[in-house]
Scaffold this motif. Structure first.
Motif, PDB file in Angstrom:
ATOM      1  N   VAL A 104       0.931  -1.149   0.098  1.00  0.00           N
ATOM      2  CA  VAL A 104      -0.005   0.049  -0.003  1.00  0.00           C
ATOM      3  C   VAL A 104       0.945   1.098   0.168  1.00  0.00           C
ATOM      4  N   VAL A 105       0.682   2.014  -0.920  1.00  0.00           N
ATOM      5  CA  VAL A 105       1.472   3.358  -1.021  1.00  0.00           C
ATOM      6  C   VAL A 105       0.378   4.487  -0.981  1.00  0.00           C
ATOM      7  N   ARG A 106       0.591   5.593  -0.308  1.00  0.00           N
ATOM      8  CA  ARG A 106      -0.404   6.697   0.128  1.00  0.00           C
ATOM      9  C   ARG A 106       0.312   7.846   0.064  1.00  0.00           C
ATOM     10  N   ASN A 107      -0.407   8.948  -0.690  1.00  0.00           N
ATOM     11  CA  ASN A 107       0.084  10.389  -0.333  1.00  0.00           C
ATOM     12  C   ASN A 107       1.765  10.673  -0.748  1.00  0.00           C
ATOM     13  N   LEU A 108       1.883   9.959  -2.083  1.00  0.00           N
ATOM     14  CA  LEU A 108       3.271  10.171  -2.646  1.00  0.00           C
ATOM     15  C   LEU A 108       3.269  10.838  -4.032  1.00  0.00           C
ATOM     16  N   LYS A 109       4.404  11.615  -4.188  1.00  0.00           N
ATOM     17  CA  LYS A 109       4.508  12.009  -5.398  1.00  0.00           C
ATOM     18  C   LYS A 109       5.889  11.793  -6.122  1.00  0.00           C
ATOM     19  N   THR A 110       5.851  11.607  -7.471  1.00  0.00           N
ATOM     20  CA  THR A 110       7.281  11.342  -8.212  1.00  0.00           C
ATOM     21  C   THR A 110       7.250  12.276  -9.255  1.00  0.00           C
ATOM     22  N   ARG A 111       8.443  12.678  -9.644  1.00  0.00           N
ATOM     23  CA  ARG A 111       8.704  13.353 -10.914  1.00  0.00           C
ATOM     24  C   ARG A 111      10.084  13.540 -11.198  1.00  0.00           C
ATOM     25  N   ASN A 112      10.343  13.658 -12.672  1.00  0.00           N
ATOM     26  CA  ASN A 112      11.599  14.056 -13.013  1.00  0.00           C
ATOM     27  C   ASN A 112      12.509  12.755 -13.166  1.00  0.00           C
ATOM     28  N   PHE A 113      11.772  11.597 -13.353  1.00  0.00           N
ATOM     29  CA  PHE A 113      12.506  10.500 -13.402  1.00  0.00           C
ATOM     30  C   PHE A 113      13.001  10.071 -14.866  1.00  0.00           C
ATOM     31  N   LEU A 114      13.915   9.267 -15.055  1.00  0.00           N
ATOM     32  CA  LEU A 114      14.580   8.948 -16.517  1.00  0.00           C
ATOM     33  C   LEU A 114      13.430   7.816 -17.219  1.00  0.00           C
ATOM     34  N   ASN A 115      12.929   7.186 -16.277  1.00  0.00           N
ATOM     35  CA  ASN A 115      11.820   5.918 -16.775  1.00  0.00           C
ATOM     36  C   ASN A 115      10.533   6.234 -16.195  1.00  0.00           C
ATOM     37  N   ASP A 116      10.108   5.679 -15.239  1.00  0.00           N
ATOM     38  CA  ASP A 116       8.696   5.877 -14.680  1.00  0.00           C
ATOM     39  C   ASP A 116       8.827   6.627 -13.225  1.00  0.00           C
ATOM     40  N   GLY A 117       7.593   7.248 -13.018  1.00  0.00           N
ATOM     41  CA  GLY A 117       7.525   7.863 -11.713  1.00  0.00           C
ATOM     42  C   GLY A 117       7.163   6.495 -10.568  1.00  0.00           C
ATOM     43  N   PHE A 118       6.134   5.984 -11.007  1.00  0.00           N
ATOM     44  CA  PHE A 118       5.934   4.458 -10.233  1.00  0.00           C
ATOM     45  C   PHE A 118       5.922   3.419 -11.302  1.00  0.00           C
ATOM     46  N   ASN A 119       6.608   2.332 -10.970  1.00  0.00           N
ATOM     47  CA  ASN A 119       6.996   1.149 -11.981  1.00  0.00           C
ATOM     48  C   ASN A 119       6.637  -0.063 -11.188  1.00  0.00           C
ATOM     49  N   ALA A 120       5.753  -0.706 -11.729  1.00  0.00           N
ATOM     50  CA  ALA A 120       5.490  -2.086 -11.078  1.00  0.00           C
ATOM     51  C   ALA A 120       5.862  -3.138 -12.006  1.00  0.00           C
ATOM     52  N   HIS A 121       6.942  -3.923 -11.556  1.00  0.00           N
ATOM     53  CA  HIS A 121       7.423  -5.170 -12.395  1.00  0.00           C
ATOM     54  C   HIS A 121       7.166  -6.489 -11.559  1.00  0.00           C
ATOM     55  N   GLY A 122       7.245  -7.634 -12.371  1.00  0.00           N
ATOM     56  CA  GLY A 122       7.142  -8.732 -11.823  1.00  0.00           C
ATOM     57  C   GLY A 122       5.813  -9.330 -11.208  1.00  0.00           C
ATOM     58  N   ASP A 123       5.553  -9.972 -10.367  1.00  0.00           N
ATOM     59  CA  ASP A 123       4.379 -10.523 -10.021  1.00  0.00           C
ATOM     60  C   ASP A 123       3.853  -9.879  -8.788  1.00  0.00           C
ATOM     61  N   GLY A 124       3.098  -8.803  -8.893  1.00  0.00           N
ATOM     62  CA  GLY A 124       2.893  -7.979  -7.729  1.00  0.00           C
ATOM     63  C   GLY A 124       1.085  -8.087  -7.650  1.00  0.00           C
ATOM     64  N   ARG A 125       0.711  -8.544  -6.476  1.00  0.00           N
ATOM     65  CA  ARG A 125      -0.642  -8.688  -6.361  1.00  0.00           C
ATOM     66  C   ARG A 125      -1.135  -8.001  -5.189  1.00  0.00           C
ATOM     67  N   GLU A 126      -2.432  -7.615  -5.029  1.00  0.00           N
ATOM     68  CA  GLU A 126      -2.797  -6.864  -4.001  1.00  0.00           C
ATOM     69  C   GLU A 126      -2.068  -5.456  -3.536  1.00  0.00           C
ATOM     70  N   MET A 127      -1.902  -4.869  -4.792  1.00  0.00           N
ATOM     71  CA  MET A 127      -1.033  -3.640  -4.733  1.00  0.00           C
ATOM     72  C   MET A 127      -1.986  -2.602  -4.694  1.00  0.00           C
ATOM     73  N   ARG A 128      -1.904  -1.507  -3.851  1.00  0.00           N
ATOM     74  CA  ARG A 128      -3.029  -0.206  -3.897  1.00  0.00           C
ATOM     75  C   ARG A 128      -1.859   1.010  -3.628  1.00  0.00           C
ATOM     76  N   PHE A 129      -2.506   2.039  -4.496  1.00  0.00           N
ATOM     77  CA  PHE A 129      -1.743   3.260  -4.292  1.00  0.00           C
ATOM     78  C   PHE A 129      -2.917   4.395  -4.348  1.00  0.00           C
ATOM     79  N   GLU A 130      -2.892   5.104  -3.260  1.00  0.00           N
ATOM     80  CA  GLU A 130      -3.908   6.162  -2.805  1.00  0.00           C
ATOM     81  C   GLU A 130      -3.318   7.458  -2.828  1.00  0.00           C
ATOM     82  N   ASN A 131      -4.179   8.576  -3.534  1.00  0.00           N
ATOM     83  CA  ASN A 131      -3.536   9.881  -3.581  1.00  0.00           C
ATOM     84  C   ASN A 131      -2.053  10.006  -4.195  1.00  0.00           C
ATOM     85  N   ILE A 132      -2.035   9.546  -5.326  1.00  0.00           N
ATOM     86  CA  ILE A 132      -0.559   9.654  -5.662  1.00  0.00           C
ATOM     87  C   ILE A 132      -0.294  10.591  -6.935  1.00  0.00           C
ATOM     88  N   GLU A 133       0.744  11.087  -7.218  1.00  0.00           N
ATOM     89  CA  GLU A 133       1.013  11.784  -8.656  1.00  0.00           C
ATOM     90  C   GLU A 133       2.414  11.152  -9.196  1.00  0.00           C
TER      91      GLU A 133
END
Length: 369
Positions: free
Chosen positions: A195-224
């Motif tokens: 679970v990831v809440r209230n987090l921002k990401t910017r100015n990255f050379l690839n992705d702000g949030f990058n989900a790889h692999g076998d990730g299950r039951e992942m929740r992101f709340e109020n992100i940018e």
């Protein structure tokens, strides 16, 4: 068969309740903390990665001070049951460039020798505004213009060898930042109940949030996720993600979910991206109570199955697609698979669904082909 939303949210409720009821709290403060500390509120760590490495199933990581800029990135690899409470912190992929040490080439042209960045991608931040020189990770990315064609605030990077190169900047060298980090927050391997809440990401050379692999039951709340070279958010392989409350803008693609990913976006906004505001070619996806505000030449939404993936599904519920500050219609293209449209509003939008099975409820597109 239950919908993607019902199945994913049902699983995630169990995950969230587990994180609320059990586990320790780890504290991070990039201003007063040290990674040699114990990670308590009184003795916080300095980096998010140190807290992730220390956390166990059921633990919560708190980032301080609220709204701070963290010039760092972090990765969860094969982790379970961890909650990250961002408290409005921004993970920033760029570092300030000193005003000293520049070589003057001509009246308003300067250069500085820097290490070659990952993937040979380049982002310069000028007075807080990201400049990519119209370059993207796509194969049709244009080359840098010649030095004589650079305008004030623009740049060119020339490789000297595999390790270093020249950064040329036209205009002032004050208040510049240079992107050096690849992803903001990444996951890989087998991850569960993140679970990831209230987090921002910017100015990255690839992705702000990058989900790889076998990730299950992942929740992101109020992100940018914004002003990244590639995506603001991107799910790959067999990741299952619910994003509840998000803004994705200024990237090559606002979001891009691929492979066999299954994602649900609720209460999200997508706008101001370069190629696509929303790009979905994974397995199953839902957009609920979302807004796609098409303000550039980017496509508003592109979706459909990959050649090696069967059973593509996309459901749009109470989604609004519109244009702003442009004269051409927004493009929504879903080619293949099943598309369910429920109570949506498409304003000044061209809807192309060739090859897709379309199930419409109460909404009709303003224009369709």
């Amino acid at each position: 068969m239950p919908s993607t939303t019902t199945r994913l949210i049902g699983l995630l409720l169990c995950a969230v309740m587990t994180n609320w009821c059990y586990g320790a709290e780890w504290h991070v403060n990039n201003q007063s903390g040290r990674d040699s500390h114990v990670g308590s509120a009184e003795k916080p760590f300095a980096t998010l990665q140190k807290a992730i490495n220390a956390a166990q199933d059921g633990d919560v990581i708190q980032l301080h001070p609220a709204g701070a800029i963290y010039r760092q990135s972090a990765s969860l690899r094969a982790r379970s049951g961890i909650t990250i409470e961002g408290n409005g912190v921004t993970l920033d992929g760029a570092d300030p460039l000193p005003n000293e040490g520049w070589e003057k080439v001509e009246a308003d042209l300067f250069r500085k020798q820097l290490p070659v960045t990952a993937y040979n991608r380049h982002l310069l931040i000028v007075d807080g505004k990201m400049e990519r020189m119209n370059r993207t990770q796509s194969s049709n990315s244009p080359p840098f213009p010649p030095l004589e064609e650079l305008k004030p605030g623009q740049f060119r990077f020339e490789n000297i060898d595999e390790k270093k190169g020249w950064l040329y900047v036209r205009g002032s060298t004050a208040n510049l930042q240079w992107a050096t980090r690849v992803n903001g927050l990444a996951t890989s391997g087998t991850c569960r109940r993140i679970v990831v809440r209230n987090l921002k990401t910017r100015n990255f050379l690839n992705d702000g949030f990058n989900a790889h692999g076998d990730g299950r039951e992942m929740r992101f709340e109020n992100i940018e996720g914004y002003d990244c070279f590639d995506e603001g958010f991107s799910a790959h392989e067999t990741c299952e993600c619910v994003i509840d409350g998000g803004k994705f803008f200024g990237n090559e693609n606002g979001i891009a979910d691929v492979n066999q990913a299954e994602t649900v976006y609720r209460n999200c906004q997508f706008f101001g991206n370069v190629n696509n505001d929303v790009y979905l070619i994974g397995q199953r996806h839902e957009l609920i109570d979302c807004q796609i505000i098409n303000t550039t030449t980017a496509s508003a939404l592109v979706a459909g199955p990959r050649a090696d993936v069967e059973g593509f599904e996309l459901k749009l519920t109470r989604v609004e697609v519109s244009t702003k500050e442009k004269s051409t219609p927004a493009l929504v293209r879903v080619n293949g698979g099943e598309l369910v449209i429920d109570d949506c509003r498409f304003t000044d939008t061209t809807l192309n669904t060739i090859g897709a099975k379309v199930i419409e409820s109460s909404a009709k597109p303003a224009e369709s082909n």
